[in-house]
Design an enzyme around this catalytic site. Structure first.
Site, PDB file in Angstrom:
ATOM      1  N   ASP A 138       0.864  -1.184   0.000  1.00  0.00           N
ATOM      2  CA  ASP A 138       0.000   0.000   0.000  1.00  0.00           C
ATOM      3  C   ASP A 138       0.904   1.240   0.000  1.00  0.00           C
ATOM      4  OD1 ASP A 138       0.873   0.308   2.620  1.00  0.00           O
ATOM      5  OD2 ASP A 138      -1.128   0.233   3.523  1.00  0.00           O
ATOM      6  N   CYS A 169       3.189  -3.061   4.106  1.00  0.00           N
ATOM      7  CA  CYS A 169       2.309  -1.944   4.465  1.00  0.00           C
ATOM      8  C   CYS A 169       3.001  -1.195   5.598  1.00  0.00           C
ATOM      9  CB  CYS A 169       0.903  -2.427   4.826  1.00  0.00           C
ATOM     10  SG  CYS A 169       0.764  -3.453   6.302  1.00  0.00           S
ATOM     11  N   THR A 215       2.745  -1.522   8.895  1.00  0.00           N
ATOM     12  CA  THR A 215       3.170  -2.440   9.960  1.00  0.00           C
ATOM     13  C   THR A 215       3.540  -3.827   9.467  1.00  0.00           C
ATOM     14  OG1 THR A 215       0.888  -3.133  10.271  1.00  0.00           O
ATOM     15  CG2 THR A 215       1.673  -1.300  11.654  1.00  0.00           C
ATOM     16  N   HIS A 252      10.336 -23.745   9.157  1.00  0.00           N
ATOM     17  CA  HIS A 252       9.289 -24.429   9.923  1.00  0.00           C
ATOM     18  C   HIS A 252       7.899 -24.302   9.306  1.00  0.00           C
ATOM     19  CE1 HIS A 252      11.584 -24.591  14.040  1.00  0.00           C
ATOM     20  NE2 HIS A 252      12.338 -24.973  13.015  1.00  0.00           N
ATOM     21  N   HIS A 261       7.774 -30.889  10.518  1.00  0.00           N
ATOM     22  CA  HIS A 261       7.016 -29.678  10.186  1.00  0.00           C
ATOM     23  C   HIS A 261       5.975 -29.922   9.088  1.00  0.00           C
ATOM     24  CE1 HIS A 261       9.835 -27.553  12.701  1.00  0.00           C
ATOM     25  NE2 HIS A 261      10.844 -27.986  11.966  1.00  0.00           N
TER      26      HIS A 261
HETATM   27  C1  RB5 Z   1      -1.977   2.719   6.531  1.00  0.00           C
HETATM   28  O1  RB5 Z   1      -2.049   3.923   7.203  1.00  0.00           O
HETATM   29  C2  RB5 Z   1      -1.745   1.579   7.519  1.00  0.00           C
HETATM   30  O2  RB5 Z   1      -2.840   1.418   8.354  1.00  0.00           O
HETATM   31  C3  RB5 Z   1      -1.428   0.281   6.785  1.00  0.00           C
HETATM   32  O3  RB5 Z   1      -0.330   0.491   5.962  1.00  0.00           O
HETATM   33  C4  RB5 Z   1      -1.070  -0.924   7.628  1.00  0.00           C
HETATM   34  O4  RB5 Z   1      -0.109  -0.595   8.591  1.00  0.00           O
HETATM   35  C5  RB5 Z   1      -2.185  -1.696   8.162  1.00  0.00           C
HETATM   36  O5  RB5 Z   1      -2.012  -2.777   8.752  1.00  0.00           O
END
Ligand code: RB5
Length: 141
Positions: free
Chosen positions: A8, A65, A67, A98, A133
């Protein structure tokens, strides 16, 4: 190896960095976007990359993304996908050894570019161990 990449807007810079690294290492890459800073929804890009792996267009997928969490959740809703959130070389290696992960998810707001590149190298270089595994991975469906 043929590797699909998607992100994203919050992961686009790291996605481009990892894609360049994979290409330089001699892998064939498939860039599924996003291509600019415009706000997009991570589920669309997680699913797009996961479907490319599930369809056999790529052997592995890498998604990014902010996180690495939301886009991993999206990818894991596609049948046949085992997408591991990765934050260091150890999780990258063990996701392969694994869990036979076929996709890696990283967070651009969580991990530095150099560590992420090391994670990519480990994820691509490490084989599934099989053995004890295998039945566990089979149970994932
Ligand atoms: C975008 O702001 C953020 O929420 C997205 O990139 C991600 O971290 C969601 O899990």
């Amino acid at each position: 190896m043929r590797i699909a990449f998607a992100a994203d807007h919050a992961g686009r810079r790291l996605k481009d960095h990892l894609l360049d690294r994979a290409r330089t290492a001699g892998h064939e890459v498939l860039d599924l976007g996003t291509d600019d800073d415009g706000s997009v929804d991570y589920p669309d890009f997680g699913r797009r990359c996961a479907e490319a792996v599930a369809d056999g267009q790529a052997e592995r997928g890498v998604v990014v993304c902010g996180t690495g969490l939301g886009i991993a959740m999206a990818a894991n809703r596609v049948a046949g996908i085992r997408c591991a959130p990765i934050h260091d070389v150890t999780t990258a290696r063990l996701a392969r050894q694994h869990n036979d992960a076929n996709m890696a998810a990283l967070g651009e707001r969580i991990i530095g570019m150099s560590t992420a590149a090391d994670c990519l190298d480990a994820f691509l270089a490490t084989e599934f161990e099989g053995g004890r595994h295998s039945p566990r991975v089979t149970k994932l469906g």
